[in-house]
Design an enzyme around this catalytic site. Structure first.
Site, PDB file in Angstrom:
ATOM      1  N   CYS A  34       1.973  29.806 -13.357  1.00 57.20           N
ATOM      2  CA  CYS A  34       2.111  28.524 -14.047  1.00 57.20           C
ATOM      3  C   CYS A  34       2.708  27.476 -13.112  1.00 57.20           C
ATOM      4  O   CYS A  34       3.286  27.799 -12.075  1.00 57.20           O
ATOM      5  CB  CYS A  34       3.047  28.655 -15.262  1.00 57.20           C
ATOM      6  SG  CYS A  34       2.567  29.917 -16.453  1.00 57.20           S
ATOM      7  N   ASP A 443       6.391  -7.004  12.414  1.00 54.57           N
ATOM      8  CA  ASP A 443       5.593  -7.660  11.378  1.00 54.57           C
ATOM      9  C   ASP A 443       6.332  -8.881  10.840  1.00 54.57           C
ATOM     10  O   ASP A 443       7.537  -8.818  10.539  1.00 54.57           O
ATOM     11  CB  ASP A 443       5.311  -6.672  10.252  1.00 54.57           C
ATOM     12  CG  ASP A 443       4.499  -7.293   9.129  1.00 54.57           C
ATOM     13  OD1 ASP A 443       3.273  -7.401   9.289  1.00 54.57           O
ATOM     14  OD2 ASP A 443       5.095  -7.693   8.113  1.00 54.57           O
TER      15      ASP A 443
END
Length: 500
Positions: A34, A443
């Protein structure tokens, strides 16, 4: 991978969905495995064995739980964050390399011997490459069996099985039911497949770990979308893709707890690759709670993280395309980059007959741009030379910019090319290679955001200030970008953040 028994048992007892995909829980008394969040009553600890992968549990004879469907959980966030051999191998397996080229092909792509690859995968995941690829085929097959009306022979082909017998045997072993039994108990009216004409059309659901910030993820993709290749239509981001067996079109729409995906394929065998690349594009296997918890320890980022949790890193479906687009966009606006790129797509992109209209071509292959004429490259001469040089290196296979690449090697190779600097290299590392710690220090948007926050915005002081954000600096950048008024931060016509 997480297999510490005490931690795993605590996750199972609390049914903590955050651990789905990290490990599986196998119950010896039932023969079932599971996901940690299975709603069934937790079994006694003495009857449990924890496995690092579904493939490992399957290899020991366990079958998947019919209630919690462990095969439908998001993938392990480990493969997002790591750049070692095992993580690179798992990304290649997800991209279907074992199905197409075998274990030898996988090993060649990684630059290691087959024995080394198998040994490391067995040691960490409890299963060799073939078993891991088999588990992925079983998962794809179950999706198709339960959510489409596709004939089972075509399901076997689409999932990557070499024969109907192997398909039937695997489905019985993993799910304890024959393919026809699985289909008879499923609901196929919700989603389906159209096999008419030249395209196969499927509708699927892509799970993710909550929370998911929709605005910057889809907003970035839409704001930078290249006309003809990408578009935003009816609340979905749509784009063309070049897959191993032919072209494809995907439409990805955020929904409640999943991303709704519509996929058009020339060859159904490309379905697992289309799913894998769509998940990679949207960073759906990330663990947002762990990332946010780390970034929120920084006093400057904390308010932004708390206000808008679950930011993902917008990536790409094609590393070569992303790298070339970054060069085209050097030192120009987002809008100008879209215009220049659209001209190249019109001149060199392979045409696509979008079955839903709107899209016209795939992004040009590197070889085509390597030979592009000056007339179609409306940019300064130095950038034309850079673009052609990068395109030639990508076309010749000299530089690998795929998610499975050796990140340090790729960075070094890119920096060695004339005209490519840190901004382009870190952009490739962040969005193509998937490095969660990539940092675009130069940037403009990053520098402006850090300046607004009163932080150093250049040089060693900037690098030192960002050091506490490791290993999630790429995610920190999403928060920095979102602090400014730019179209990449929200969907068209939307105001404020959206979450799932």
């Amino acid at each position: 991978m997480l297999t510490d028994p005490q931690t795993c048992m605590a996750a199972v007892r609390s049914r903590d969905a955050r651990f789905d995909g990290w490990f599986v829980t196998a119950v010896r008394t039932t023969g079932i495995y599971c996901r940690p969040s299975c709603p069934a009553t937790p079994p006694k600890a003495r009857n449990i064995t924890f496995y690092p992968s579904a493939a490992a549990a399957q290899a020991q004879g366990f079958r998947a739980c019919k209630r919690c469907r462990p095969d439908a959980s998001p993938g392990s966030p480990e493969w997002n964050a790591r750049a070692d051999l095992v993580a690179r191998a798992m990304r290649l397996i997800a991209d279907g390399v074992v199905d197409r080229d075998g274990v030898d092909g996988l090993s060649r792509r990684l630059g290691y011997s087959t024995r080394q690859v198998e040994r490391q995968l067995r040691a960490e995941l409890g299963a060799p490459p073939l078993a891991l690829a088999r588990a992925q085929r079983a998962q794809t097959a179950r999706i198709l069996i339960e959510t489409t009306t596709l004939p089972l022979t075509q399901v076997a082909h689409a999932a990557g099985f070499g024969s109907i017998r192997a398909f039937n045997d695997t489905i019985r072993a993993v799910f304890a039911q024959a393919p026809r039994e699985l289909r008879s108990k499923s609901r196929v009216s919700d989603v389906g497949v159209d096999v008419g004409g030249a395209w196969h059309h499927l509708q699927l659901r892509l799970p993710f770990r909550r929370p998911l910030c929709v605005d910057n993820l889809f907003g970035h993709l839409v704001a930078t979308a290249v006309p003809g290749v990408e578009e935003w239509r009816d609340g979905a981001y749509r784009r063309t893709m070049r897959l191993p067996h032919g072209p494809a079109v995907v439409a990805l729409r955020p929904a409640d707890g999943y991303v709704a995906a519509r996929v058009w394929l020339r060859d159904l065998a490309d379905l697992p690759v289309a799913i894998s690349r769509s998940r990679w594009l949207l960073d759906l296997d990330a663990d947002p709670e762990a990332i946010d918890a780390h970034l929120a320890t920084d006093e400057c980022l904390e308010p932004m993280v708390r206000a808008v949790p679950g930011r993902r890193v917008p990536r790409t479906v094609d590393g070569a395309e992303l790298a070339l687009r970054l060069v085209i966009g050097q030192q120009i606006s987002t809008r100008a980059a879209r215009t220049h790129t659209a001209r190249l797509v019109e001149a060199y992109g392979a045409p696509v007959d979008d079955p839903d209209g709107g899209l016209t071509a795939m992004f040009p292959e590197p070889a085509a741009l390597a030979a592009a004429s000056d007339e179609t490259l409306a940019m300064p001469r130095s950038r034309r030379d850079t673009l052609r040089g990068l395109a030639a290196a990508l076309a010749d296979g000299e530089i690998d910019v795929s998610p499975s690449a050796d990140q340090d090697r790729t960075r070094q190779q890119l920096l060695a090319l004339p005209g490519i600097g840190p901004w382009t290299v870190e952009g490739v590392a962040m969005r193509a290679l998937g490095d969660p710690d990539a940092f675009l220090a130069t940037d403009l948007g990053v520098r402006q955001a850090m300046s607004r926050l009163g932080l150093p915005d250049s040089g060693r002081a900037q690098q030192a200030r960002a050091e506490p954000w490791r290993p999630w600096r790429a995610h920190a950048i999403q928060h920095l970008w979102a602090s400014g008024p730019h179209e990449i931060n929200q969907l068209p016509g939307d105001e404020g953040a959206q979450h799932e």
